[in-house]
Every structure is written in C-alpha cells, then in structure tokens.
Scaffold this motif. Structure first.
Motif, PDB file in Angstrom:
ATOM      1  N   UNK A   1       2.588  -5.414  -2.439  1.00 52.15           N
ATOM      2  CA  UNK A   1       2.545  -4.298  -3.377  1.00 52.15           C
ATOM      3  C   UNK A   1       1.538  -3.267  -2.882  1.00 52.15           C
ATOM      4  N   UNK A   2       1.977  -2.008  -2.743  1.00 55.56           N
ATOM      5  CA  UNK A   2       1.105  -0.893  -2.381  1.00 55.56           C
ATOM      6  C   UNK A   2       0.965   0.032  -3.584  1.00 55.56           C
ATOM      7  N   UNK A   3      -0.147   0.767  -3.634  1.00 53.05           N
ATOM      8  CA  UNK A   3      -0.423   1.594  -4.810  1.00 53.05           C
ATOM      9  C   UNK A   3      -0.090   3.070  -4.655  1.00 53.05           C
ATOM     10  N   UNK A   4       0.055   3.556  -3.418  1.00 49.37           N
ATOM     11  CA  UNK A   4       0.185   4.999  -3.206  1.00 49.37           C
ATOM     12  C   UNK A   4       1.613   5.399  -2.871  1.00 49.37           C
ATOM     13  N   UNK A   5       2.006   6.563  -3.378  1.00 50.26           N
ATOM     14  CA  UNK A   5       3.317   7.137  -3.111  1.00 50.26           C
ATOM     15  C   UNK A   5       3.119   8.607  -2.750  1.00 50.26           C
TER      16      UNK A   5
END
Length: 216
Positions: A188-192
């Motif tokens: 899971x990554x937090x940035x878009x």
C-alpha cells in the motif's frame, strides 16, 4: 476489508521489491512472473475463505472423504495489465470460469482522463464469488466502473479484488462505492500524482509486462 499480503508473507514483499526495481523491470518475463506469484498467494488466501463440501474420492486402495470447493469462483481481469496477475489466480483456481473487461484511461489535452469500457466477456456471475485482478489500484475509478459494469450481468455474493500495489486514495474510494469488496494487495502506497499514478508505485504495469503502447 483490506489485507496487505506483504505484512504476512515475506516473499510477497520480496516480489513487490523486484516489481518496483528499475534495474529488474527491464526483464519482462521476471516482471510477469512476480505478478503471477502474487496472484498465486492471493488465490491460496482467498481459498481459505470459500465454502467447501465433503466428497467421497475413490483411490486405488479404498475410499477417502475429502473436502473440495463447493463451487468455482469467477476470475475477472482488466485487460491488458491484469493478465499476469490473472494467470497466477488461474493456476490455483484452475477450473474457474473467467471474465475479461477492457478498461482504459482516455486522456484529454488538459491532462485529465476518463475511464472507457469497451468490451466484456462474462459467464453467469449471479450469486457467485467474483475475484477481480488489476495490478494497480490507483484512483479506484476503473475498478469501480468495472464492478458496476459486471453487476449489470448479475449480483455476485462476494467480491475479492487482487492487486499488486494499492493507493490509500483508491482504497477509500472503493470502500465508499463497493463496501462489500475485500481487497488483497501486495503493498500500500499513500501518494497519488495529479495524473493518477501511484508514488512510489512501480510505473505502468501493462507497459512493463507487455511493452509500450501508443497513448490514446
């Protein structure tokens, strides 16, 4: 519900690391195989949540009572990026029915995009377990639209989503629009980014698996 497979399976974390690594990404076969491996682990974990029935099996020496799947799930993938992940799931659910959806981003001159769905090949899905594979859950728009598209064909009794990397933004959108779905992800990554790409992510999974395409 969201299950991060890297938290429970160290090998998944290792495969995700290789998927992200620019020095390894040039090996398309290895890239596809790592996606397949994540699909295989997800298939095993999902299988533990499915119903089973007892069945008498005739062996050369007698009869064994075994537990077998009550019914086969429907495996669905979003073309083309999801094919390798789909193959991993299909390696374990080898008798499953399969559905295929064409979904892509139609880019506009201002940098924005809309999700286009132009093809669906689908078996009967009403009251069946649906497992959808897409390597990147970014904004969640394509997955939500795909699920809405599929629900026009029937109402599944359970929805599982398998992805290599998910973004928190996409997860939250999916939770709002399809709250019954269970998400299985490799990380899971937090940035878009403003263009809807996950950071640090891994780049374009479809291009890395199958070659660069002409942008539409």
């Amino acid at each position: 519900m969201v299950i991060n497979l890297s938290k429970e399976h160290s090998l998944v974390s290792n495969w995700v690391a290789e998927l992200r690594d620019v020095t390894i990404q040039t090996d398309r076969m290895r890239f596809r195989r790592n996606l397949e491996r994540i699909g295989e682990v997800a298939a095993f974990e999902i299988s533990r949540r499915l119903p089973y029935v007892e069945k008498e099996i005739q062996t050369p020496l007698g009869t064994a009572v075994c537990e077998v799947l009550e019914e086969q799930p429907v495996l669905t993938t979003i073309l083309r990026a999801g094919l390798a992940l789909h193959n991993g799931l299909l390696s374990y659910f080898d008798k499953a029915d399969n559905a295929f959806v064409s979904a892509y981003r139609k880019h506009k001159p201002d940098g924005s995009f809309e999700i286009m769905l132009e093809y669906l090949s689908c078996p009967e899905i009403d009251n069946r377990v649906l497992i959808i594979s897409d390597p990147m859950l970014a904004t969640g728009a394509s997955l939500v639209k795909t699920i809405q598209y599929l629900k026009e064909e029937g109402k599944p009794k359970a929805i599982h989503i398998v992805t290599a990397i998910a973004c928190t933004v996409g997860i939250e959108y999916l939770r709002r629009e399809v709250p019954e779905a269970i998400v299985w992800c490799g990380a899971i990554d937090d940035e878009l980014t403003g263009k809807g790409y996950i950071v640090p992510g891994l780049g374009d999974a479809g291009d890395l698996a199958f070659g660069t395409k002409v942008q539409s």
